[in-house]
Design a protein around this motif. Structure first.
Motif, PDB file in Angstrom:
ATOM      1  N   ASP A 168       4.991  18.073 -34.332  1.00 32.84           N
ATOM      2  CA  ASP A 168       5.161  16.567 -33.616  1.00 32.84           C
ATOM      3  C   ASP A 168       6.707  16.204 -33.050  1.00 32.84           C
ATOM      4  N   ILE A 169       7.213  16.866 -33.476  1.00 28.58           N
ATOM      5  CA  ILE A 169       8.872  16.241 -33.933  1.00 28.58           C
ATOM      6  C   ILE A 169       9.201  16.137 -32.700  1.00 28.58           C
ATOM      7  N   ARG A 170       9.466  18.115 -32.012  1.00 29.46           N
ATOM      8  CA  ARG A 170       9.205  18.997 -30.869  1.00 29.46           C
ATOM      9  C   ARG A 170       9.047  19.534 -29.863  1.00 29.46           C
ATOM     10  N   PRO A 171       7.532  19.317 -29.287  1.00 30.21           N
ATOM     11  CA  PRO A 171       5.941  19.768 -29.347  1.00 30.21           C
ATOM     12  C   PRO A 171       6.623  20.129 -28.220  1.00 30.21           C
ATOM     13  N   GLU A 172       7.682  20.113 -26.915  1.00 26.84           N
ATOM     14  CA  GLU A 172       8.156  21.028 -26.011  1.00 26.84           C
ATOM     15  C   GLU A 172       8.901  23.119 -26.805  1.00 26.84           C
ATOM     16  N   GLY A 192       1.053  20.057 -37.009  1.00 26.93           N
ATOM     17  CA  GLY A 192       1.740  18.368 -37.180  1.00 26.93           C
ATOM     18  C   GLY A 192       1.680  18.384 -38.114  1.00 26.93           C
ATOM     19  N   SER A 193       2.630  17.210 -38.041  1.00 28.73           N
ATOM     20  CA  SER A 193       3.135  16.738 -39.436  1.00 28.73           C
ATOM     21  C   SER A 193       1.231  15.668 -39.851  1.00 28.73           C
ATOM     22  N   ILE A 196       0.155  19.140 -41.949  1.00 30.22           N
ATOM     23  CA  ILE A 196       1.156  19.556 -43.448  1.00 30.22           C
ATOM     24  C   ILE A 196       1.126  18.125 -44.437  1.00 30.22           C
ATOM     25  N   ILE A 197       0.940  17.766 -43.835  1.00 32.39           N
ATOM     26  CA  ILE A 197       0.413  16.336 -44.925  1.00 32.39           C
ATOM     27  C   ILE A 197      -0.830  16.762 -45.600  1.00 32.39           C
ATOM     28  N   ALA A 198      -1.264  17.444 -45.309  1.00 31.27           N
ATOM     29  CA  ALA A 198      -2.788  17.557 -45.608  1.00 31.27           C
ATOM     30  C   ALA A 198      -2.552  18.681 -46.795  1.00 31.27           C
ATOM     31  N   LEU A 199      -1.582  19.312 -46.683  1.00 28.16           N
ATOM     32  CA  LEU A 199      -1.001  20.529 -47.363  1.00 28.16           C
ATOM     33  C   LEU A 199      -1.278  19.743 -48.931  1.00 28.16           C
ATOM     34  N   PHE A 200      -0.622  18.882 -48.997  1.00 24.81           N
ATOM     35  CA  PHE A 200      -0.783  18.601 -50.184  1.00 24.81           C
ATOM     36  C   PHE A 200      -1.864  17.752 -50.613  1.00 24.81           C
ATOM     37  N   ASP A 201      -2.920  18.059 -50.631  1.00 25.17           N
ATOM     38  CA  ASP A 201      -4.325  17.322 -51.112  1.00 25.17           C
ATOM     39  C   ASP A 201      -4.529  17.532 -52.266  1.00 25.17           C
ATOM     40  N   GLY A 202      -4.714  16.483 -53.479  1.00 30.60           N
ATOM     41  CA  GLY A 202      -4.841  16.711 -55.210  1.00 30.60           C
ATOM     42  C   GLY A 202      -3.626  15.729 -55.535  1.00 30.60           C
ATOM     43  N   LEU A 203      -2.692  16.018 -54.642  1.00 29.72           N
ATOM     44  CA  LEU A 203      -0.893  15.906 -55.152  1.00 29.72           C
ATOM     45  C   LEU A 203      -0.594  14.443 -54.960  1.00 29.72           C
ATOM     46  N   ASP A 204      -0.013  14.616 -56.250  1.00 26.33           N
ATOM     47  CA  ASP A 204       0.575  13.307 -55.125  1.00 26.33           C
ATOM     48  C   ASP A 204       2.179  12.865 -54.712  1.00 26.33           C
ATOM     49  N   LEU A 205       2.356  12.856 -53.720  1.00 27.80           N
ATOM     50  CA  LEU A 205       4.157  13.186 -52.811  1.00 27.80           C
ATOM     51  C   LEU A 205       5.215  11.880 -53.760  1.00 27.80           C
ATOM     52  N   PHE A 226      21.855  17.085 -36.972  1.00 22.21           N
ATOM     53  CA  PHE A 226      21.302  16.783 -36.394  1.00 22.21           C
ATOM     54  C   PHE A 226      20.743  15.203 -35.883  1.00 22.21           C
ATOM     55  N   ARG A 227      21.526  14.474 -35.679  1.00 20.72           N
ATOM     56  CA  ARG A 227      22.435  13.119 -35.432  1.00 20.72           C
ATOM     57  C   ARG A 227      21.287  13.543 -33.522  1.00 20.72           C
ATOM     58  N   ASP A 228      21.655  13.643 -33.022  1.00 19.63           N
ATOM     59  CA  ASP A 228      21.418  13.989 -31.324  1.00 19.63           C
ATOM     60  C   ASP A 228      20.593  15.028 -31.201  1.00 19.63           C
ATOM     61  N   SER A 229      19.893  14.799 -32.444  1.00 18.28           N
ATOM     62  CA  SER A 229      18.360  16.341 -32.054  1.00 18.28           C
ATOM     63  C   SER A 229      17.689  17.138 -33.380  1.00 18.28           C
ATOM     64  N   PRO A 230      16.944  15.900 -32.701  1.00 12.51           N
ATOM     65  CA  PRO A 230      16.060  15.863 -34.251  1.00 12.51           C
ATOM     66  C   PRO A 230      15.653  17.364 -34.595  1.00 12.51           C
ATOM     67  N   PRO A 231      15.053  17.356 -36.158  1.00 17.00           N
ATOM     68  CA  PRO A 231      15.147  18.991 -36.186  1.00 17.00           C
ATOM     69  C   PRO A 231      13.202  18.866 -37.033  1.00 17.00           C
ATOM     70  N   TYR A 232      12.784  20.022 -36.539  1.00 19.76           N
ATOM     71  CA  TYR A 232      11.616  20.183 -36.403  1.00 19.76           C
ATOM     72  C   TYR A 232      10.945  20.480 -37.587  1.00 19.76           C
ATOM     73  N   PHE A 233      11.130  20.432 -38.872  1.00 19.27           N
ATOM     74  CA  PHE A 233      10.737  21.074 -39.793  1.00 19.27           C
ATOM     75  C   PHE A 233      10.632  19.452 -40.594  1.00 19.27           C
ATOM     76  N   LEU A 234       8.835  19.987 -41.540  1.00 15.06           N
ATOM     77  CA  LEU A 234       9.243  18.502 -42.341  1.00 15.06           C
ATOM     78  C   LEU A 234       9.439  18.923 -44.355  1.00 15.06           C
ATOM     79  N   CYS A 235       9.096  18.313 -45.365  1.00 17.00           N
ATOM     80  CA  CYS A 235       9.342  18.853 -46.022  1.00 17.00           C
ATOM     81  C   CYS A 235       9.323  17.986 -47.485  1.00 17.00           C
ATOM     82  N   GLY A 236       8.962  18.441 -48.254  1.00 12.80           N
ATOM     83  CA  GLY A 236       8.434  17.153 -49.562  1.00 12.80           C
ATOM     84  C   GLY A 236       8.292  17.913 -50.968  1.00 12.80           C
TER      85      GLY A 236
END
Ligand SMILES: C[S@@+](CC[C@H](N)C(=O)[O-])C[C@H]1O[C@@H](n2cnc3c(N)ncnc32)[C@H](O)[C@@H]1O
Length: 243
Positions: A168-172, A192-193, A196-205, A226-236
């Motif tokens: 989602d962050i950098r689809p191109e 997509g984000s 990715i969030i659904a991977l934590f189903d049953g757990l509390d972020l 990455f101030r000028d270039s957003p990363p394309y990794f999510l984590c939690g």
């Protein structure tokens, strides 16, 4: 390829050639992999502070300077899992004579076998931290059944830490990167984000939820890559609630 991005010496000409193709599309990759390792470090320190003393690190990668067993504390039990023979050979050479550390030749696509093998070293009836850092995007099929198997085996009070390439962050750029990995040994699937969030189903972020790598509990508030270039990794990091 990951080792090459990190500036290591454990890589072959084919790895370097494929990695260079990715760098043409996403020159920021070396920053991202360093941020990914930094997230892993902060997550392990956080988990240790929560009282976790058992770690199951799936998709360990080649040993680098700050490995989970070094961050988790002397007494922590650590199981490293990977399916790459090079990674396993390096890990065994580095980690022999460490009674608290076990290395398993295992595949995330076979979670029952992986858990059975890990359960010979870890007590899965007690809380454990399952680390899934930069690995689930190497699973091409729907990863939710794998996640469900792992989370249902975790005792209440266990944690899961995860990072995942997000399109989602950098689809191109996602299709170009996926194409290079497709030609290499490990196909790569950014998600997509919401997926990715659904991977934590049953757990509390835990706070701050699912965020870009540098934003997860930063230790230095002035550290804003990455101030000028957003990363394309999510984590939690998420916790399994009491039944
Ligand atoms: C990008 S590295 C991540 C290393 C480390 N977790 C980190 O974030 O720094 C991904 C690792 O996952 C491993 N891997 C990929 N697919 C796997 C699978 N199905 N089962 C086990 N390991 C896998 C690869 O061999 C590689 O070592």
């Amino acid at each position: 390829m990951y080792d090459y991005y990190l500036g290591g010496k454990d890589n072959f000409p084919a790895d370097r050639a494929a990695a260079e193709k990715v760098l043409e599309i996403v020159p920021q990759v070396p920053f991202m992999v360093r941020e990914n390792r930094a997230f892993l470090g902060r997550a392990v320190r956080f988990l240790r502070a929560q009282g976790i003393t058992q770690f199951l690190d799936i998709g360990t990668g080649l040993p680098t300077q700050e490995n989970v067993h070094q961050l988790a504390g002397e007494e922590a039990k650590v199981v490293y899992v990977d399916n790459d023979p090079q990674v396993l050979a390096h890990a065994r050479a580095l980690l022999q004579d460490r009674p608290h550390v076990r290395i398993i030749d295992g595949d995330l696509r076979e979670p029952e076998r992986l858990l059975a093998d890990a359960g010979e070293h870890l007590d899965l009836s007690r809380p454990v931290a399952v680390l899934m850092v930069a690995i689930v995007h190497f699973i091409q099929d729907d990863p939710r059944p794998i996640m469900a198997t792992l989370t249902s085996a975790m005792a209440p009070g266990s944690f899961m830490a995860l990072s995942h390439a997000c399109k989602d962050i950098r689809p191109e750029i996602a299709p170009g990167v996926e194409r290079v990995y497709q030609e290499a040994s490990a196909p790569f699937t950014a998600r997509g984000s919401a997926e990715i969030i659904a991977l934590f189903d049953g757990l509390d972020l835990v706070e701050p939820g699912m965020v870009n790598l540098p934003e997860w509990r930063p230790e230095d508030p002035d550290h804003v890559p990455f101030r000028d270039s957003p990363p394309y990794f999510l984590c939690g990091v998420a916790r399994k609630p009491a039944r």
